[in-house]
Write a protein that holds these residues in place. Structure first.
Motif, mmCIF file in Angstrom:
data_model
loop_
_atom_site.group_PDB
_atom_site.id
_atom_site.type_symbol
_atom_site.label_atom_id
_atom_site.label_comp_id
_atom_site.label_asym_id
_atom_site.label_seq_id
_atom_site.Cartn_x
_atom_site.Cartn_y
_atom_site.Cartn_z
ATOM 1 N N VAL A 1 -1.202 -8.862 5.816
ATOM 2 C CA VAL A 1 -0.096 -8.280 5.994
ATOM 3 C C VAL A 1 -0.092 -7.263 5.539
ATOM 4 C CG1 VAL A 1 2.328 -7.646 6.904
ATOM 5 C CG2 VAL A 1 1.510 -9.899 7.822
ATOM 6 N N LYS A 2 -0.125 -5.505 5.796
ATOM 7 C CA LYS A 2 0.242 -4.440 5.335
ATOM 8 C C LYS A 2 1.474 -3.644 4.950
ATOM 9 C CE LYS A 2 -2.832 -1.071 5.204
ATOM 10 N NZ LYS A 2 -4.070 -0.128 5.172
ATOM 11 N N ARG A 3 1.866 -3.678 3.974
ATOM 12 C CA ARG A 3 3.546 -3.077 3.558
ATOM 13 C C ARG A 3 3.359 -1.767 3.312
ATOM 14 N NH1 ARG A 3 7.084 -8.609 2.964
ATOM 15 N NH2 ARG A 3 5.758 -9.283 4.806
ATOM 16 N N ASP A 4 3.408 -0.712 3.456
ATOM 17 C CA ASP A 4 3.483 0.388 2.667
ATOM 18 C C ASP A 4 5.379 0.697 1.520
ATOM 19 O OD1 ASP A 4 3.198 3.661 2.550
ATOM 20 O OD2 ASP A 4 2.826 3.683 3.892
ATOM 21 N N ILE A 5 5.175 1.048 0.740
ATOM 22 C CA ILE A 5 5.683 1.422 -0.418
ATOM 23 C C ILE A 5 6.278 2.096 -0.341
ATOM 24 C CG2 ILE A 5 5.639 -0.911 -1.364
ATOM 25 C CD1 ILE A 5 4.457 1.141 -3.407
ATOM 26 N N GLY A 6 5.622 3.484 0.467
ATOM 27 C CA GLY A 6 6.240 4.688 0.422
ATOM 28 C C GLY A 6 7.305 4.323 1.738
ATOM 29 N N VAL A 7 7.130 4.169 2.359
ATOM 30 C CA VAL A 7 7.698 4.602 3.607
ATOM 31 C C VAL A 7 9.043 3.562 3.363
ATOM 32 C CG1 VAL A 7 8.054 3.988 6.486
ATOM 33 C CG2 VAL A 7 5.978 4.927 4.819
ATOM 34 N N ARG B 1 11.540 0.909 1.622
ATOM 35 C CA ARG B 1 12.218 0.898 0.435
ATOM 36 C C ARG B 1 12.142 -0.128 0.006
ATOM 37 N NH1 ARG B 1 13.160 3.138 -4.585
ATOM 38 N NH2 ARG B 1 14.643 2.115 -5.617
ATOM 39 N N LYS B 2 12.665 -1.329 0.814
ATOM 40 C CA LYS B 2 12.480 -3.032 1.096
ATOM 41 C C LYS B 2 10.840 -2.937 0.488
ATOM 42 C CE LYS B 2 13.344 -7.306 2.769
ATOM 43 N NZ LYS B 2 12.794 -7.605 4.168
ATOM 44 N N ALA B 3 10.041 -3.339 0.991
ATOM 45 C CA ALA B 3 8.833 -3.442 -0.105
ATOM 46 C C ALA B 3 8.574 -2.761 -1.300
ATOM 47 C CB ALA B 3 7.673 -2.774 0.939
ATOM 48 N N TYR B 4 9.596 -1.512 -1.300
ATOM 49 C CA TYR B 4 9.237 -1.314 -2.616
ATOM 50 C C TYR B 4 9.558 -1.990 -3.690
ATOM 51 C CZ TYR B 4 8.744 1.745 -6.973
ATOM 52 O OH TYR B 4 10.114 2.347 -8.192
ATOM 53 N N GLU B 5 11.221 -2.903 -3.155
ATOM 54 C CA GLU B 5 11.926 -3.097 -3.632
ATOM 55 C C GLU B 5 11.376 -5.332 -3.970
ATOM 56 O OE1 GLU B 5 15.195 -3.297 -2.006
ATOM 57 O OE2 GLU B 5 16.105 -0.771 -3.205
ATOM 58 N N GLU B 6 10.200 -4.786 -3.201
ATOM 59 C CA GLU B 6 9.950 -6.804 -3.284
ATOM 60 C C GLU B 6 8.810 -6.289 -4.295
ATOM 61 O OE1 GLU B 6 8.261 -8.225 -0.154
ATOM 62 O OE2 GLU B 6 9.964 -7.844 2.024
ATOM 63 N N VAL B 7 8.190 -6.087 -3.961
ATOM 64 C CA VAL B 7 7.452 -5.299 -5.083
ATOM 65 C C VAL B 7 7.867 -4.869 -7.016
ATOM 66 C CG1 VAL B 7 4.793 -4.409 -6.070
ATOM 67 C CG2 VAL B 7 5.517 -4.095 -3.750
ATOM 68 N N ALA B 8 9.153 -4.541 -6.941
ATOM 69 C CA ALA B 8 9.137 -4.430 -8.142
ATOM 70 C C ALA B 8 10.124 -6.172 -8.760
ATOM 71 C CB ALA B 8 10.529 -3.346 -8.272
ATOM 72 N N HIS B 9 10.466 -6.336 -7.697
ATOM 73 C CA HIS B 9 10.561 -8.110 -7.814
ATOM 74 C C HIS B 9 9.620 -8.711 -8.460
ATOM 75 C CE1 HIS B 9 13.134 -11.361 -7.959
ATOM 76 N NE2 HIS B 9 12.656 -11.958 -6.792
ATOM 77 N N THR C 1 0.947 -1.238 -0.270
ATOM 78 C CA THR C 1 0.175 0.283 -0.324
ATOM 79 C C THR C 1 0.938 1.256 0.203
ATOM 80 O OG1 THR C 1 0.021 0.137 2.652
ATOM 81 C CG2 THR C 1 -1.540 -1.138 1.602
ATOM 82 N N ALA C 2 0.282 2.325 -0.092
ATOM 83 C CA ALA C 2 0.651 3.730 0.337
ATOM 84 C C ALA C 2 -0.228 4.605 0.526
ATOM 85 C CB ALA C 2 1.417 4.324 -1.019
ATOM 86 N N ARG C 3 0.324 5.488 1.769
ATOM 87 C CA ARG C 3 -0.358 6.427 2.709
ATOM 88 C C ARG C 3 -1.072 7.475 2.064
ATOM 89 N NH1 ARG C 3 2.373 9.163 6.599
ATOM 90 N NH2 ARG C 3 4.171 10.132 4.935
ATOM 91 N N GLY C 4 -2.571 6.985 1.936
ATOM 92 C CA GLY C 4 -3.553 8.282 1.310
ATOM 93 C C GLY C 4 -3.941 7.288 0.053
ATOM 94 N N CYS C 5 -3.936 6.207 -0.067
ATOM 95 C CA CYS C 5 -4.447 5.325 -1.117
ATOM 96 C C CYS C 5 -5.990 4.521 -0.784
ATOM 97 C CB CYS C 5 -3.355 4.309 -1.229
ATOM 98 S SG CYS C 5 -4.088 3.366 -2.712
#
Length: 105
Positions: A53-59, A61-69, A31-35
């Motif tokens: 489990v919720k993971r905020d990709i805006g907060v 970097r690891k979560a962002y990279e997980e989604v990208a991968h 997720t991301a804040r405000g979404c």
């Protein structure tokens, strides 16, 4: 100097093979804040009784990279939008009610 012989008890134990229960980890909602659609997705999963489990990709970097991968591995061109749901290996990009409804508890 005396050579010490390994005692029989020092051999690695042979354990019987246990059949693996293949239920990959949990459901992850990126997720991301405000979404607003992230909130809708989370509420839908909760109402369906799905543990996630919720993971905020805006907060994170690891979560962002997980989604990208994960999206790349799934052959999905991800442009950074959320929500993205990893339903035990099945990647759902965006708020897709019918796909989210099919996630097992």
């Amino acid at each position: 100097p005396e050579k010490k012989r390994p005692e029989k008890s020092e051999k690695p134990e042979q354990r019987p093979e246990k059949p693996e229960k293949k239920r990959p980890e949990q459901v992850i909602l990126y997720t991301a804040r405000g979404c607003g659609y992230c909130t809708k997705a989370a509420n839908l999963l909760k109402s369906n009784g799905v543990d996630f489990v919720k993971r905020d990709i805006g907060v994170s970097r690891k979560a962002y990279e997980e989604v990208a991968h994960k999206t790349k591995k799934a052959g999905i061109k991800w442009r950074g939008g959320v929500p993205v749901t990893d339903a035990r290996g099945k990647i759902i990009v965006g708020y897709n009610k019918s796909a989210l409804d099919r996630i097992q508890k």
